[in-house]
Design a protein around this motif. Structure first.
Motif, short mmCIF file in Angstrom:
data_model
loop_
_atom_site.label_atom_id
_atom_site.label_comp_id
_atom_site.label_asym_id
_atom_site.label_seq_id
_atom_site.Cartn_x
_atom_site.Cartn_y
_atom_site.Cartn_z
N LEU A 60 -53.74 6.61 -1.71
CA LEU A 60 -53.29 5.93 -0.49
C LEU A 60 -52.19 4.90 -0.79
CD1 LEU A 60 -56.78 5.13 1.11
CD2 LEU A 60 -55.22 6.98 1.77
N ILE A 61 -52.17 4.40 -2.05
CA ILE A 61 -51.24 3.34 -2.41
C ILE A 61 -49.81 3.86 -2.41
CG2 ILE A 61 -50.64 1.60 -4.13
CD1 ILE A 61 -53.45 1.20 -3.03
N GLY A 62 -48.94 3.14 -1.73
CA GLY A 62 -47.54 3.53 -1.68
C GLY A 62 -47.19 4.36 -0.46
N ALA A 67 -50.74 -2.53 -2.34
CA ALA A 67 -51.81 -2.95 -3.25
C ALA A 67 -51.58 -4.39 -3.69
CB ALA A 67 -51.86 -2.04 -4.47
N PHE A 68 -52.68 -5.12 -3.86
CA PHE A 68 -52.63 -6.45 -4.47
C PHE A 68 -53.75 -6.56 -5.50
CE2 PHE A 68 -53.94 -10.88 -4.85
CZ PHE A 68 -52.75 -11.41 -5.32
N LEU A 80 -54.79 -3.12 -14.56
CA LEU A 80 -54.66 -2.63 -13.19
C LEU A 80 -53.20 -2.54 -12.74
CD1 LEU A 80 -57.65 -4.49 -11.47
CD2 LEU A 80 -57.50 -2.06 -12.04
N VAL A 81 -52.38 -3.50 -13.18
CA VAL A 81 -50.95 -3.44 -12.86
C VAL A 81 -50.33 -2.19 -13.48
CG1 VAL A 81 -48.71 -4.54 -13.28
CG2 VAL A 81 -50.65 -5.93 -12.54
N GLU A 82 -50.67 -1.92 -14.75
CA GLU A 82 -50.15 -0.72 -15.43
C GLU A 82 -50.65 0.55 -14.75
OE1 GLU A 82 -51.28 -1.25 -19.50
OE2 GLU A 82 -49.87 -2.91 -19.80
N ARG A 88 -49.12 5.41 -9.56
CA ARG A 88 -48.60 5.39 -8.20
C ARG A 88 -47.13 4.98 -8.12
NH1 ARG A 88 -50.15 8.76 -5.80
NH2 ARG A 88 -49.33 7.86 -3.87
N LYS A 89 -46.55 4.57 -9.26
CA LYS A 89 -45.14 4.18 -9.32
C LYS A 89 -44.83 3.06 -8.32
CE LYS A 89 -44.11 7.45 -12.34
NZ LYS A 89 -45.46 7.83 -12.75
#
Length: 210
Positions: A60-62, A67-68, A80-82, A88-89
């Motif tokens: 769903l992200i992007g 996302a936060f 999580l950032v990676e 999800r790029k």
């Protein structure tokens, strides 16, 4: 912001992150957390949906959501950032409370948590994935690297440099021109009058190595 947000993490700064998005009238779709005990619970009527690594939610992200990452632990925050970057790029969005003051020429990266009444002064630079707690003051031309955390009510004076991963406790004062090295830690209530080496922990008034 048109898209709703999925918050990664359901503890620590997750609740104030929800409040930040509420303050800006941004819809929070739900939370994702690695702790299975939280799944199916709610935070202020918003559900904890499942695991951050679940492809069903990640997809769903992007496309449909932003996302936060609301995680205090730096190592897991980086993971999580990676995860979002690679699978999800996308970069996490900033969470900026409506009552924060951001100078028109302050520079911000991605994924920062900026709570109520935080001040970012003229010419200040904030990296990515930083956590600035309530009432923190980042004065003009101060520079903060990525993954820096600044506690509530701390004052980072002009032209201070805080390098990546450093932790500044609550109620700290750092005088102008000082450099806080990478992954250094400054204890709550300290007054820092001289530069702190990378990986060093200091505490007190004036702050001294622990």
């Amino acid at each position: 912001m048109d898209k709703p947000v999925i918050i990664f993490g359901a503890k620590g700064i997750a609740t104030p992150a929800l409040e930040i998005f509420n303050s800006n009238e941004v819809v929070v779709y739900g939370f994702l957390d690695e702790d299975e005990k939280t799944h199916g619970t709610e935070i202020n009527t918003v559900a904890v949906l499942g695991n951050p690594e679940d492809d069903g939610f990640l997809k769903l992200i992007g496309k449909k959501t932003e996302a936060f990452v609301a995680v205090d632990d730096v190592k897991y925050r980086k993971f999580l950032v990676e995860l979002l970057n690679e699978r999800r790029k996308v970069q996490p969005i900033n969470a900026i409370h409506q009552t924060a003051y951001i100078s028109t020429d302050a520079a911000l990266g991605h994924g920062n948590f900026i709570n109520a009444r935080v001040t970012l002064g003229a010419g200040s630079e904030l990296g990515s994935h930083c956590i600035l707690h309530t009432g923190a003051i980042i004065d003009h031309k101060a520079k903060l690297g990525d993954f820096v955390q600044v506690g509530a009510g701390s004052v980072i004076n002009s032209e201070v440099t805080i390098e990546e991963g450093a932790f500044i406790g609550s109620g700290v004062t750092i005088v102008s021109g000082v450099t806080i090295g990478k992954n250094a830690r400054v204890g709550a209530g300290s007054v820092v009058i001289s530069s702190v080496d990378a990986g060093t922990t200091v505490f007190g008034n004036p702050a001294a190595k622990v």
